[in-house]
Enzyme design. Sequence first.
Site, PDB file in Angstrom:
ATOM      1  N   LYS A 180      39.226  26.894  49.983  1.00  0.00           N
ATOM      2  CA  LYS A 180      38.614  27.353  48.743  1.00  0.00           C
ATOM      3  C   LYS A 180      37.743  26.240  48.195  1.00  0.00           C
ATOM      4  CE  LYS A 180      39.485  26.812  44.920  1.00  0.00           C
ATOM      5  NZ  LYS A 180      38.817  25.974  43.849  1.00  0.00           N
ATOM      6  N   THR A 191      38.137  19.195  51.239  1.00  0.00           N
ATOM      7  CA  THR A 191      37.506  20.116  50.305  1.00  0.00           C
ATOM      8  C   THR A 191      38.393  20.262  49.086  1.00  0.00           C
ATOM      9  OG1 THR A 191      36.709  22.340  49.991  1.00  0.00           O
ATOM     10  CG2 THR A 191      38.571  22.071  51.449  1.00  0.00           C
ATOM     11  N   GLU A 278      28.347  27.469  43.886  1.00  0.00           N
ATOM     12  CA  GLU A 278      28.131  28.193  42.632  1.00  0.00           C
ATOM     13  C   GLU A 278      26.636  28.407  42.379  1.00  0.00           C
ATOM     14  OE1 GLU A 278      32.192  26.813  40.318  1.00  0.00           O
ATOM     15  OE2 GLU A 278      30.351  25.656  40.038  1.00  0.00           O
ATOM     16  N   ASN A 402      29.171  27.059  35.179  1.00  0.00           N
ATOM     17  CA  ASN A 402      29.917  25.898  34.717  1.00  0.00           C
ATOM     18  C   ASN A 402      29.935  25.758  33.191  1.00  0.00           C
ATOM     19  OD1 ASN A 402      30.984  24.158  37.081  1.00  0.00           O
ATOM     20  ND2 ASN A 402      29.002  24.913  37.754  1.00  0.00           N
ATOM     21  N   SER A 407      35.951  29.839  29.725  1.00  0.00           N
ATOM     22  CA  SER A 407      36.046  31.033  28.871  1.00  0.00           C
ATOM     23  C   SER A 407      36.742  32.167  29.621  1.00  0.00           C
ATOM     24  CB  SER A 407      34.667  31.474  28.426  1.00  0.00           C
ATOM     25  OG  SER A 407      33.858  31.784  29.532  1.00  0.00           O
TER      26      SER A 407
END
Length: 407
Positions: A180, A191, A278, A402, A407
Amino acid sequence: MAVGNVAVPETIYAIDGIRLSTTAAGVRYPNRDDLVVIEIAESASTAVVTTKNAFCAAPVRVLRAHFAEAAPRYLVINTGNANAGTGADGLKRAEAICMALADKVGVNANTVLPFSTGVIGEPLNSDAVIAGLDSAVSNLGADNWLAAANGIRTTDTIPKVASQKISVTGTDYHVTGISKGSGMIRPNMATMLGYVATDANIAPDLLQEMLTAINEQSFNRITVDGDTSTNDCCVLIATGKADASVIDSPEHPHYQPLFAALTDVFVRLAQLIVRDGEGATKFITVKVTGGKTTQECCAVAYAVAHSPLVKTAFFASDANWGRILAAVGYAGVEDLDTEQVNVSLNEVMICQNGSVASDYTEAAGNDVMSRPEITIHIDLARGEASDIVYTCDLSYDYVKINADYRS
């Protein structure tokens, strides 16, 4: 969206001696698998590498202590909370999880290794993890690799799985792994989290040497944003179930084929992390050749791969290749003769002998830059060494992801 071929293998080989399970413990979010348990056969050899971040998480510290004391039998992994920056309280919570699992399965607590990933600096809901262990233990199975790959995800958009079968002089070996990671990726050992197992019979010392070497070719050659996590860990397990013959040296006739198969799995898992970076829209290979040493090739590759200006140019499909030259120039290569440096984007030579290539056109450069997969080839023309680093572009979505992470 992840970039390019990120498909789960059609066949995910079960590894004799490994069972896995996944459950929703509610560590951070409801109704989301966030707890994984991996059971390891008593006869197995296990190797581990962990982050070099000085602010390493509580589970990493507990893991190191346990691994020094006993052969691992169980791995317990939670997402949603990194249990990092949590001081003595974090250590107590990590130890409590290990003790709870050990009690349920009848092993010593130091044979349990804890792993966490998620938000840094917040107390881990260890009660939720412990409450989820009953379900996790009761659902252990050999065929749960894909479920486990999903269970260890945080901002990952895809599960990351690789699996291979090889035959060596009549013996079938299987290698399967999961990982992951999507952001906070500039591993300084491995990682974010990675777990690879084989049914080969490999001596513990040799297995650790193999993991260290393979890690350098895979997880230690990727970067998304240049940030080394507090929680990076990678585990390699050899259960010994495929063959009674112990592989105890590189001279063993089965060593090289197994090393190659393990490397393929590790590289695939590492590349999947970059492909799922991302907000990534481009998968970029930075290949540096003609260096005096591997170290200087790696320094150049990382200078280019980490440059926000280079990464944003790739996102924009803008062939602003001067940014690449600037990064090569500040990489710290002593006495670099810039008039010998050549740079190509895929098949297009953009810089020859330190200046624009005679047949280069802006149209050709922009065409390459618009592709989803690009190789930057930098030839330093000063030696025989080479190295490769895998990275991605830097997009608007990286900032959004990011900015909203907690949230």
